[in-house]
Write an enzyme that holds these catalytic residues in place. Structure first.
Site, PDB file in Angstrom:
ATOM      1  N   TYR A   1      -1.867 -10.069  14.906  1.00  0.00           N
ATOM      2  CA  TYR A   1      -1.736  -8.911  14.000  1.00  0.00           C
ATOM      3  C   TYR A   1      -2.722  -7.817  14.401  1.00  0.00           C
ATOM      4  CZ  TYR A   1      -2.846  -6.044   9.890  1.00  0.00           C
ATOM      5  OH  TYR A   1      -3.122  -4.986   9.056  1.00  0.00           O
TER       6      TYR A   1
ATOM      7  N   LYS B   1      -2.003  -3.979  15.892  1.00  0.00           N
ATOM      8  CA  LYS B   1      -2.480  -2.745  15.254  1.00  0.00           C
ATOM      9  C   LYS B   1      -3.368  -1.963  16.234  1.00  0.00           C
ATOM     10  CE  LYS B   1      -1.904  -1.538  11.577  1.00  0.00           C
ATOM     11  NZ  LYS B   1      -0.809  -0.716  10.979  1.00  0.00           N
TER      12      LYS B   1
ATOM     13  N   ILE C   1       0.835  -1.210   0.000  1.00  0.00           N
ATOM     14  CA  ILE C   1       0.000   0.000   0.000  1.00  0.00           C
ATOM     15  C   ILE C   1       0.867   1.257   0.000  1.00  0.00           C
ATOM     16  CG2 ILE C   1      -1.943   1.186   1.098  1.00  0.00           C
ATOM     17  CD1 ILE C   1      -2.629  -1.492   2.485  1.00  0.00           C
TER      18      ILE C   1
ATOM     19  N   THR D   1      -6.207  -0.683  10.314  1.00  0.00           N
ATOM     20  CA  THR D   1      -6.987  -1.686   9.596  1.00  0.00           C
ATOM     21  C   THR D   1      -8.356  -1.849  10.252  1.00  0.00           C
ATOM     22  OG1 THR D   1      -7.131  -4.076   9.276  1.00  0.00           O
ATOM     23  CG2 THR D   1      -5.689  -3.359  11.018  1.00  0.00           C
ATOM     24  N   ASP D   2      -9.313  -2.372   9.478  1.00  0.00           N
ATOM     25  CA  ASP D   2     -10.630  -2.669  10.070  1.00  0.00           C
ATOM     26  C   ASP D   2     -10.560  -3.876  11.005  1.00  0.00           C
ATOM     27  OD1 ASP D   2     -10.275  -4.674   8.153  1.00  0.00           O
ATOM     28  OD2 ASP D   2     -12.248  -4.415   7.228  1.00  0.00           O
ATOM     29  N   GLU D   3      -9.436  -4.630  10.948  1.00  0.00           N
ATOM     30  CA  GLU D   3      -9.375  -5.862  11.746  1.00  0.00           C
ATOM     31  C   GLU D   3      -9.336  -5.587  13.244  1.00  0.00           C
ATOM     32  OE1 GLU D   3      -6.990  -9.026  10.204  1.00  0.00           O
ATOM     33  OE2 GLU D   3      -7.042  -8.212   8.183  1.00  0.00           O
TER      34      GLU D   3
END
Ligand code: NAD
Ligand code: TYD
Length: 355
Positions: A158, A162, A19, A133-135
């Protein structure tokens, strides 16, 4: 109230990744940035400077081979290049790797972000954008979508790393009055993605007639965002969003993993003329990922309402273009897989890390 930030020297961390490199290519093309870009990247397995070859103006571009955890190196870069903004893409980014070996995720995503924030604290006129991130929001049931005020509930190492970095960014903004923005993108796809993530892995396995490993029954749902839409959204936020705000970025493309793989099979049939039945026979349902989030979906109405941004790329045509890109860039794939681009770096880049 929106703002109008401008930058003369932007530090992009992780700009050799998937990205970050799309963002830098954009800065030198459609995003029309006219200042200097300093790309600081540690060149892990996922960082490939070749993804920027020919896409930057050498007069306005500097590559620095350094780790975001190395505060002295980053401080020297900020001073030497009079950096006035940071966009932080540097991260360990693959969930499956975080399950097997989480250490690097804590080191880069948590400690690395902390080190960058300490440097912003030393240079409080800098604006800091954190790419998240949306995670971090965890897993959804069959309905609903993540909003910016959805409670954090990370389920993988992960996502937890984040989430931890997001909390540090928020706390530094509140406690030290720093100018920060945060974005939560959904699953990205497009050219130059390292072939361990679902879409490039499946494309290459289809090209090479290797099995297509679908986790569980393939019913997990992700929202897919074209990497160039993501880059454009981040740039809109960096330039215009009020300090302290966070935005979700989605692609309006919720699909089950099995739908994605079937669309890829169709796209490869169109690209190569091979019979669909031969490609379908490569499908394999394999043991599920532990803690596998069932569904992600994004409510991106805040970004649309406040900054007027919505993605412009349609998923199925974006997938077809991505398949074509991988078909035409076999040499890039070969070199990232083998790590051979490291030799390419030696001949094409001078190490310009300030001493
Ligand atoms: P990537 O793994 O392709 O690239 C990461 C880049 O960071 C690489 O160039 C790597 O060399 C560099 N890097 C890693 N550790 C570093 C360190 N300690 N110091 C300096 N550089 C380092 O990742 P990506 O997919 O481009 O993701 C970029 C960011 O976007 C990440 O923060 C990720 O969490 C976030 N994000 C990714 C997605 C996605 O679908 N890929 C979606 C939403 C958000
Ligand atoms: P991935 O690209 O790893 O992104 P994330 O886990 O961050 O969403 O995976 C996307 C989805 O595809 C996820 O539900 C896991 C699934 N998946 C497979 O079914 N097979 C695979 O080989 C991979 C890598 C992922």
């Amino acid at each position: 109230m929106n703002v109008a930030r401008s930058f003369s020297s932007l530090l992009v961390t992780g700009g050799c990744g998937f990205i970050g490199s799309a963002f830098i290519r954009g800065l030198f093309s459609n995003l029309a940035f006219d200042g200097r870009v300093v790309n600081l990247d540690a060149l892990t397995y996922a960082g490939n400077p070749e993804s920027l070859a020919g896409a930057v103006d050498p007069e306005r571009y500097v590559f620095v081979h350094a780790d975001i955890r190395d505060a002295d190196a980053v401080r020297a870069v900020i001073e030497r290049y009079a950096v006035d903004g940071i966009v932080n893409f540097a991260a360990e980014s693959h969930v499956d790797r975080s399950i097997v070996a989480p250490d690097a995720f804590i080191e880069t995503n948590v400690v690395g972000t902390f080190k960058l924030l300490e440097l912003v604290r030393e240079n409080p006129s800098l604006h800091f954008h954190h790419v998240s991130t949306d995670e971090v929001y965890g897993s959804l049931g069959p309905t609903g979508a993540f909003r910016e005020d959805t409670a954090y509930a990370p389920n993988s190492p992960y996502a937890a790393s984040k989430a931890a970095s997001d909390h540090l960014v928020r706390a530094y903004a509140r406690t030290y009055g720093l100018s920060v923005t945060v974005s939560h993108g959904s699953n990205n796809y497009g050219p130059y993605q390292f072939p361990e993530k679902l879409i490039p892995l499946m494309i290459l396995n289809l090209f090479e007639s290797e099995p297509l490993p679908v986790y569980g029954d393939g019913s997990n749902v992700r929202d897919w965002l074209h990497v160039e839409d993501h880059a454009e959204a981040i740039w809109a936020i960096v330039r215009s969003a009020p300090a302290g705000e966070t935005y979700n970025i989605g692609g309006n493309a919720e699909r089950t993993n099995l739908q994605v793989v079937r669309s890829l099979i169709q796209a490869v049939v169109e690209e190569t003329g091979r019979p669909a039945s031969a490609l379908e026979s490569l499908l394999r349902f394999v043991t599920d990922r532990p803690g596998h989030d069932k569904r992600y979906a994004i409510d991106a109405s805040k970004l649309q309402r406040e900054l007027g941004f919505s993605p412009s790329r349609e998923f199925e045509s974006g997938l077809r273009q991505t398949v074509s890109w991988y078909a035409r860039h076999g040499a890039w794939v070969e070199r990232v897989r083998s790590g051979a681009y490291r030799d390419w770096i030696q001949t094409n880049y001078r190490d310009r890390t300030p001493k």
